[in-house]
Design a protein around this motif. Structure first.
Motif, PDB file in Angstrom:
ATOM      1  N   ASP A  90     -28.842  21.634  20.172  1.00  0.00           N
ATOM      2  CA  ASP A  90     -28.423  20.228  20.206  1.00  0.00           C
ATOM      3  C   ASP A  90     -27.393  19.990  21.303  1.00  0.00           C
ATOM      4  OD1 ASP A  90     -30.067  19.698  18.096  1.00  0.00           O
ATOM      5  OD2 ASP A  90     -28.473  19.538  16.594  1.00  0.00           O
ATOM      6  N   SER A  91     -27.459  18.814  21.912  1.00  0.00           N
ATOM      7  CA  SER A  91     -26.436  18.404  22.869  1.00  0.00           C
ATOM      8  C   SER A  91     -25.267  17.771  22.124  1.00  0.00           C
ATOM      9  CB  SER A  91     -27.014  17.393  23.876  1.00  0.00           C
ATOM     10  OG  SER A  91     -28.031  17.983  24.644  1.00  0.00           O
ATOM     11  N   VAL A  92     -24.064  18.013  22.599  1.00  0.00           N
ATOM     12  CA  VAL A  92     -22.876  17.429  21.989  1.00  0.00           C
ATOM     13  C   VAL A  92     -22.025  16.787  23.072  1.00  0.00           C
ATOM     14  CG1 VAL A  92     -22.825  19.056  20.058  1.00  0.00           C
ATOM     15  CG2 VAL A  92     -21.570  19.601  22.133  1.00  0.00           C
ATOM     16  N   LYS A  93     -21.285  15.759  22.689  1.00  0.00           N
ATOM     17  CA  LYS A  93     -20.366  15.086  23.583  1.00  0.00           C
ATOM     18  C   LYS A  93     -18.937  15.496  23.266  1.00  0.00           C
ATOM     19  CE  LYS A  93     -23.470  12.491  25.683  1.00  0.00           C
ATOM     20  NZ  LYS A  93     -23.760  12.651  27.137  1.00  0.00           N
ATOM     21  N   LYS A  94     -18.089  15.437  24.278  1.00  0.00           N
ATOM     22  CA  LYS A  94     -16.668  15.718  24.068  1.00  0.00           C
ATOM     23  C   LYS A  94     -16.099  14.737  23.052  1.00  0.00           C
ATOM     24  CE  LYS A  94     -12.280  16.184  26.521  1.00  0.00           C
ATOM     25  NZ  LYS A  94     -11.598  16.154  27.843  1.00  0.00           N
ATOM     26  N   GLY A  95     -15.404  15.255  22.034  1.00  0.00           N
ATOM     27  CA  GLY A  95     -14.820  14.419  20.997  1.00  0.00           C
ATOM     28  C   GLY A  95     -15.734  14.177  19.813  1.00  0.00           C
ATOM     29  N   GLN A  96     -16.968  14.656  19.878  1.00  0.00           N
ATOM     30  CA  GLN A  96     -17.914  14.460  18.774  1.00  0.00           C
ATOM     31  C   GLN A  96     -17.554  15.374  17.602  1.00  0.00           C
ATOM     32  OE1 GLN A  96     -22.032  14.886  19.938  1.00  0.00           O
ATOM     33  NE2 GLN A  96     -22.685  15.435  17.872  1.00  0.00           N
ATOM     34  N   VAL A  97     -17.606  14.834  16.384  1.00  0.00           N
ATOM     35  CA  VAL A  97     -17.357  15.636  15.182  1.00  0.00           C
ATOM     36  C   VAL A  97     -18.558  16.549  14.956  1.00  0.00           C
ATOM     37  CG1 VAL A  97     -16.980  15.614  12.692  1.00  0.00           C
ATOM     38  CG2 VAL A  97     -15.886  13.885  14.134  1.00  0.00           C
ATOM     39  N   VAL A  98     -18.301  17.852  14.893  1.00  0.00           N
ATOM     40  CA  VAL A  98     -19.389  18.812  14.706  1.00  0.00           C
ATOM     41  C   VAL A  98     -19.345  19.487  13.341  1.00  0.00           C
ATOM     42  CG1 VAL A  98     -19.673  19.255  17.171  1.00  0.00           C
ATOM     43  CG2 VAL A  98     -18.041  20.629  15.865  1.00  0.00           C
ATOM     44  N   MET A  99     -18.187  19.454  12.664  1.00  0.00           N
ATOM     45  CA  MET A  99     -18.075  20.123  11.374  1.00  0.00           C
ATOM     46  C   MET A  99     -17.026  19.441  10.508  1.00  0.00           C
ATOM     47  SD  MET A  99     -16.158  22.410   9.385  1.00  0.00           S
ATOM     48  CE  MET A  99     -15.059  23.294  10.470  1.00  0.00           C
ATOM     49  N   ARG A 100     -17.302  19.355   9.208  1.00  0.00           N
ATOM     50  CA  ARG A 100     -16.341  18.843   8.239  1.00  0.00           C
ATOM     51  C   ARG A 100     -16.199  19.828   7.092  1.00  0.00           C
ATOM     52  NH1 ARG A 100     -18.451  13.374   9.436  1.00  0.00           N
ATOM     53  NH2 ARG A 100     -16.723  12.145  10.289  1.00  0.00           N
ATOM     54  N   LEU A 101     -14.954  20.004   6.646  1.00  0.00           N
ATOM     55  CA  LEU A 101     -14.666  20.818   5.469  1.00  0.00           C
ATOM     56  C   LEU A 101     -14.583  19.923   4.238  1.00  0.00           C
ATOM     57  CD1 LEU A 101     -11.774  23.064   6.874  1.00  0.00           C
ATOM     58  CD2 LEU A 101     -14.192  23.662   6.717  1.00  0.00           C
ATOM     59  N   ASN A 102     -14.707  20.548   3.062  1.00  0.00           N
ATOM     60  CA  ASN A 102     -14.444  19.809   1.830  1.00  0.00           C
ATOM     61  C   ASN A 102     -13.023  19.259   1.880  1.00  0.00           C
ATOM     62  OD1 ASN A 102     -16.968  20.407   0.820  1.00  0.00           O
ATOM     63  ND2 ASN A 102     -16.285  22.168  -0.383  1.00  0.00           N
ATOM     64  N   SER A 103     -12.846  17.986   1.542  1.00  0.00           N
ATOM     65  CA  SER A 103     -11.534  17.344   1.716  1.00  0.00           C
ATOM     66  C   SER A 103     -11.158  16.455   0.532  1.00  0.00           C
ATOM     67  CB  SER A 103     -11.533  16.521   3.016  1.00  0.00           C
ATOM     68  OG  SER A 103     -12.599  15.595   3.018  1.00  0.00           O
ATOM     69  N   THR A 104     -11.626  16.789  -0.656  1.00  0.00           N
ATOM     70  CA  THR A 104     -11.352  15.961  -1.839  1.00  0.00           C
ATOM     71  C   THR A 104      -9.860  15.826  -2.092  1.00  0.00           C
ATOM     72  OG1 THR A 104     -13.442  16.702  -2.810  1.00  0.00           O
ATOM     73  CG2 THR A 104     -11.847  15.671  -4.292  1.00  0.00           C
TER      74      THR A 104
END
Length: 250
Positions: free
Chosen positions: A66-80
């Protein structure tokens, strides 16, 4: 987020090469029309991403290729917990603001003391600072790409624990770099921004490039130094890992 730059030395990855040039060095300089030199195409940047904080991955939003742009969110952790902390502090701040507003008229009429007014204002400022802190902690639960490029390896998957070890590898393929190793006799004759012509071995099309980096130190063991050539790859036709030949025009 920790970044680690990966270097691939053309001297290690390309078969031993014989460098030839039409006349040897003399003290007045080199007559240096060089025969084509071996090189290797590499990404201009190759980085591994790791999370700023520990946690369990909720989602990885990109896959290999996949192509990605600078500043793009690529990963999220659990954040409850972090979301709950933000909401709690927001409620505390809103209450502190209402308390100051309700007592503003009483303060103007000298019905509450300066000390009481100061306590209410301090509570409001503390709540504002706590909200900023909570939002920072929440923002640390996601990782953004620091560069534009292509995902070349996805190391972790959702549900896995992530810490300081990398979970994703991204490479920038435009511009592309080519690493060239030159004999020490030519040191000082190659100039930064000098134009060169590069020929990928899997293509008949020549590409124009420029010298971007000249190693400031000669390797004593091999009596050579490395030069990095930068090439425009807007078309995406150049691929990393391809062997090539380069001609210096100087």
């Amino acid at each position: 987020m920790k970044l680690r730059k990966t270097w691939m030395l053309g001297a290690l990855l390309v078969a031993p090469m014989t460098v030839s040039y039409n006349s040897m060095a003399n003290f007045d300089g080199l007559s240096n029309e060089l025969a084509p030199l071996s090189c290797l195409l590499e990404p201009s940047r190759d980085i591994e991403l790791s999370s700023e904080v520990q946690g369990v991955i909720r989602e990885i939003r990109v896959n290999r290729g996949d192509s990605v742009k600078k500043g793009q969110v690529v990963m999220r952790l659990n954040s409850t917990l972090e979301v709950a902390a933000v909401n709690t502090v927001k409620a505390r701040l809103e209450f502190a603001k209402r308390k100051v507003e309700r007592n503003a008229d009483l303060y103007r009429k000298n019905l509450i003391s300066d000390n009481e007014q100061d306590e209410m204002l301090t509570e409001q400022r503390l709540a504002e600072f706590q909200l900023k802190e909570a939002r920072v902690k929440l923002s640390q639960r996601e990782t953004k790409s620091p560069i534009s490029g292509v995902v070349i390896e996805r190391i972790k998957d959702p549900g896995e624990f992530v810490d300081e070890l990398p979970f994703l590898r991204i490479a920038t393929l435009n511009p592309m770099h080519a690493e060239v190793v030159l004999p020490a006799e030519l040191y000082g004759t190659v100039k930064k921004d000098e134009a060169v012509t590069l020929y990928p071995l899997n293509s008949q099309t020549p590409y124009e490039g420029k010298v971007k980096i000249i190693d400031p130190i000669i390797d004593a063991a091999s009596n050579t130094f490395a030069v990095t050539v930068s090439l425009n790859n807007d078309s995406g036709a150049l691929s990393a890992g391809v062997r090539c030949q380069v001609e210096f025009k100087g």
